[in-house]
Design a protein around this motif. Sequence first.
Motif, PDB file in Angstrom:
ATOM      1  N   LYS A  92       5.135  10.689   9.436  1.00  0.00           N
ATOM      2  CA  LYS A  92       3.903   9.998   9.049  1.00  0.00           C
ATOM      3  C   LYS A  92       2.677  10.639   9.697  1.00  0.00           C
ATOM      4  N   VAL A  93       1.595  10.634   8.946  1.00  0.00           N
ATOM      5  CA  VAL A  93       0.313  11.170   9.410  1.00  0.00           C
ATOM      6  C   VAL A  93      -0.747  10.082   9.290  1.00  0.00           C
ATOM      7  N   ILE A  94      -1.572   9.963  10.318  1.00  0.00           N
ATOM      8  CA  ILE A  94      -2.718   9.049  10.291  1.00  0.00           C
ATOM      9  C   ILE A  94      -3.973   9.880  10.046  1.00  0.00           C
ATOM     10  N   ALA A  95      -4.714   9.568   8.979  1.00  0.00           N
ATOM     11  CA  ALA A  95      -5.970  10.256   8.688  1.00  0.00           C
ATOM     12  C   ALA A  95      -7.103   9.541   9.417  1.00  0.00           C
ATOM     13  N   ILE A  96      -7.852  10.286  10.215  1.00  0.00           N
ATOM     14  CA  ILE A  96      -8.995   9.713  10.925  1.00  0.00           C
ATOM     15  C   ILE A  96     -10.186   9.710   9.967  1.00  0.00           C
ATOM     16  N   PRO A  97     -10.846   8.555   9.744  1.00  0.00           N
ATOM     17  CA  PRO A  97     -11.887   8.458   8.711  1.00  0.00           C
ATOM     18  C   PRO A  97     -13.068   9.409   8.909  1.00  0.00           C
ATOM     19  N   LYS A 147       0.849  -1.189   0.000  1.00  0.00           N
ATOM     20  CA  LYS A 147       0.000   0.000   0.000  1.00  0.00           C
ATOM     21  C   LYS A 147       0.880   1.232   0.000  1.00  0.00           C
ATOM     22  N   VAL A 148       0.429   2.273  -0.722  1.00  0.00           N
ATOM     23  CA  VAL A 148       1.128   3.551  -0.743  1.00  0.00           C
ATOM     24  C   VAL A 148       0.243   4.593  -0.074  1.00  0.00           C
ATOM     25  N   ILE A 149       0.792   5.289   0.912  1.00  0.00           N
ATOM     26  CA  ILE A 149       0.062   6.303   1.661  1.00  0.00           C
ATOM     27  C   ILE A 149       0.782   7.636   1.506  1.00  0.00           C
ATOM     28  N   LEU A 150       0.022   8.693   1.305  1.00  0.00           N
ATOM     29  CA  LEU A 150       0.614  10.030   1.276  1.00  0.00           C
ATOM     30  C   LEU A 150       0.988  10.423   2.704  1.00  0.00           C
ATOM     31  N   ALA A 151       2.271  10.588   2.947  1.00  0.00           N
ATOM     32  CA  ALA A 151       2.758  10.770   4.315  1.00  0.00           C
ATOM     33  C   ALA A 151       2.205  12.021   4.970  1.00  0.00           C
ATOM     34  N   GLU A 152       1.985  13.092   4.204  1.00  0.00           N
ATOM     35  CA  GLU A 152       1.565  14.367   4.792  1.00  0.00           C
ATOM     36  C   GLU A 152       0.103  14.373   5.211  1.00  0.00           C
ATOM     37  N   THR A 153      -0.731  13.602   4.505  1.00  0.00           N
ATOM     38  CA  THR A 153      -2.171  13.648   4.763  1.00  0.00           C
ATOM     39  C   THR A 153      -2.743  12.347   5.296  1.00  0.00           C
ATOM     40  N   GLY A 154      -2.007  11.240   5.140  1.00  0.00           N
ATOM     41  CA  GLY A 154      -2.546   9.945   5.528  1.00  0.00           C
ATOM     42  C   GLY A 154      -3.539   9.395   4.516  1.00  0.00           C
ATOM     43  N   LYS A 155      -3.713  10.087   3.368  1.00  0.00           N
ATOM     44  CA  LYS A 155      -4.646   9.649   2.335  1.00  0.00           C
ATOM     45  C   LYS A 155      -3.896   8.880   1.245  1.00  0.00           C
ATOM     46  N   VAL A 156      -4.612   8.542   0.166  1.00  0.00           N
ATOM     47  CA  VAL A 156      -4.000   7.790  -0.927  1.00  0.00           C
ATOM     48  C   VAL A 156      -4.126   8.583  -2.219  1.00  0.00           C
ATOM     49  N   ASP A 157      -3.329   8.201  -3.227  1.00  0.00           N
ATOM     50  CA  ASP A 157      -3.315   8.858  -4.525  1.00  0.00           C
ATOM     51  C   ASP A 157      -3.199   7.785  -5.597  1.00  0.00           C
ATOM     52  N   THR A 170       0.202  -0.231 -11.014  1.00  0.00           N
ATOM     53  CA  THR A 170      -0.558   0.968 -10.689  1.00  0.00           C
ATOM     54  C   THR A 170      -1.137   0.857  -9.280  1.00  0.00           C
ATOM     55  N   VAL A 171      -1.424   2.012  -8.699  1.00  0.00           N
ATOM     56  CA  VAL A 171      -2.013   2.067  -7.354  1.00  0.00           C
ATOM     57  C   VAL A 171      -3.525   2.139  -7.489  1.00  0.00           C
ATOM     58  N   ASN A 172      -4.229   1.303  -6.742  1.00  0.00           N
ATOM     59  CA  ASN A 172      -5.693   1.289  -6.765  1.00  0.00           C
ATOM     60  C   ASN A 172      -6.274   2.435  -5.940  1.00  0.00           C
ATOM     61  N   GLY A 173      -7.591   2.573  -6.011  1.00  0.00           N
ATOM     62  CA  GLY A 173      -8.262   3.659  -5.305  1.00  0.00           C
ATOM     63  C   GLY A 173      -8.097   3.633  -3.800  1.00  0.00           C
ATOM     64  N   TYR A 190       5.895  11.305  -0.510  1.00  0.00           N
ATOM     65  CA  TYR A 190       6.054  12.718  -0.153  1.00  0.00           C
ATOM     66  C   TYR A 190       6.662  13.457  -1.342  1.00  0.00           C
ATOM     67  N   ALA A 191       6.536  14.759  -1.341  1.00  0.00           N
ATOM     68  CA  ALA A 191       7.276  15.617  -2.264  1.00  0.00           C
ATOM     69  C   ALA A 191       8.279  16.399  -1.425  1.00  0.00           C
ATOM     70  N   GLU A 192       9.558  16.254  -1.756  1.00  0.00           N
ATOM     71  CA  GLU A 192      10.597  16.899  -0.941  1.00  0.00           C
ATOM     72  C   GLU A 192      10.487  18.418  -0.994  1.00  0.00           C
ATOM     73  N   GLU A 193      10.016  18.942  -2.134  1.00  0.00           N
ATOM     74  CA  GLU A 193       9.817  20.384  -2.277  1.00  0.00           C
ATOM     75  C   GLU A 193       8.443  20.630  -2.888  1.00  0.00           C
ATOM     76  N   LYS A 194       7.792  21.735  -2.484  1.00  0.00           N
ATOM     77  CA  LYS A 194       6.500  22.107  -3.041  1.00  0.00           C
ATOM     78  C   LYS A 194       6.693  22.792  -4.387  1.00  0.00           C
ATOM     79  N   LYS A 195       5.751  22.566  -5.292  1.00  0.00           N
ATOM     80  CA  LYS A 195       5.790  23.256  -6.570  1.00  0.00           C
ATOM     81  C   LYS A 195       5.442  24.726  -6.359  1.00  0.00           C
ATOM     82  N   GLU A 196       6.228  25.605  -6.962  1.00  0.00           N
ATOM     83  CA  GLU A 196       5.960  27.032  -6.846  1.00  0.00           C
ATOM     84  C   GLU A 196       4.791  27.405  -7.745  1.00  0.00           C
TER      85      GLU A 196
END
Length: 376
Positions: free
Chosen positions: A354-359, A61-71, A97-100, A156-162
């Motif tokens: 890491k961030v845990i997203a509460i449902p 599973k792949v989790i977005l570290a900043e939000t605890g959500k998926v992409d 590919t990553v599923n929903g 994660y993205a190491e740097e934010k897009k300007e």
Amino acid sequence: EITTKLKTVTVKLKDTLLANTTYAINFGSAIKDVNEGNPLKGFTYVFSTGNVIDSLRLTGKVILAETGKVDSTLMVMLYRNANDSSVQQKRPTYIATVNGDGSFIFNNLPPGNFNVYALNDGDGGKTYNSKTEIFAFADSIINITENTAAVSLYAYAEEKKEKTQAATTVKAKTAAQKKLKYTTKAVSERQDLRYDLELEFSNELKKFDSTRIVLTDTNYIPIINTVVKSDSNKIIIKNKWVEGADYRLIIFKDAVVDKIDSALAKTDTLRFKTKTTTDYGNVVIRFSNIDFTKHPVLQFTQDDNVKESYPITGKEWRNKLFTPGEYEIRILYDANKNGKWDPGDYAKKIQPEKVIAIPKKIAVKENWDNESEIIL
């Protein structure tokens, strides 16, 4: 090269295939019948250039570290017998590919050692070549066997897009900068009891005189113990606000001077009122199974923007003055204890926090006791 005719799909492979290797052509939902348009979902054609079709698998599973959500736009990549720089220089051996729900699966794998990565491939090169790309890496090499455990990746993205600004607005903005103006929420909204009053100016300030910005009551008697500070293009007024009270803020025209030596056109008097305690909600959250050794931080978000953030020091958290609204809740494990989420660094092999997203969401009503329980 893929062509179709009636009931036949022909795939011509122009590259040389490796010996004794299992290949899979994943059609997804690309094949449909001509009458109803119903897809042949998840169709995969597997073949081997050797005598054996590999049958091992890897899940995870792949989790977005900043939000605890998926992409689900991410892809997972396997590199066989690779080094750390392979993901930046070469295309992967296998892709999934990553599923929903954030899950992924590799089928028909051979036994062996693999480096595992996830990537949002911005340029289509299937290599990690920009710090603004969302990326994830496994801490160690994965040995594929019949009993390989599922893999968790934190992207994660190491740097934010300007954010780019349209060139057409530059000329208008330059002309506007010649005239010094300011804005504040205190006039249109009642002043929050928890925060400082801020004046945001159109240009960066060069000089300011704190004695020429005066906070008073309705009789224009100055409020004692008021602190006035400057920060770049902002003036910050610190005061212990009284709930439901009326205030006046006098800003003399010579109080500030910006970088191009412009001052205010005239002296202003702002009239504003503070909120009352009934404008807020009383929030109580109780935690079960929370790990205090990971320095948890409670985050309240709206549209993925953190609106409130508080360290969790006990099994019960209370706040009597909470802004009403609907919030999503996250638990940040703040490893370096700086109060905010920090990305990873692949060059230094540092994983992101890491961030845990509460449902469930929390709806905070004003002048109401809002109680919730979070079981981790």
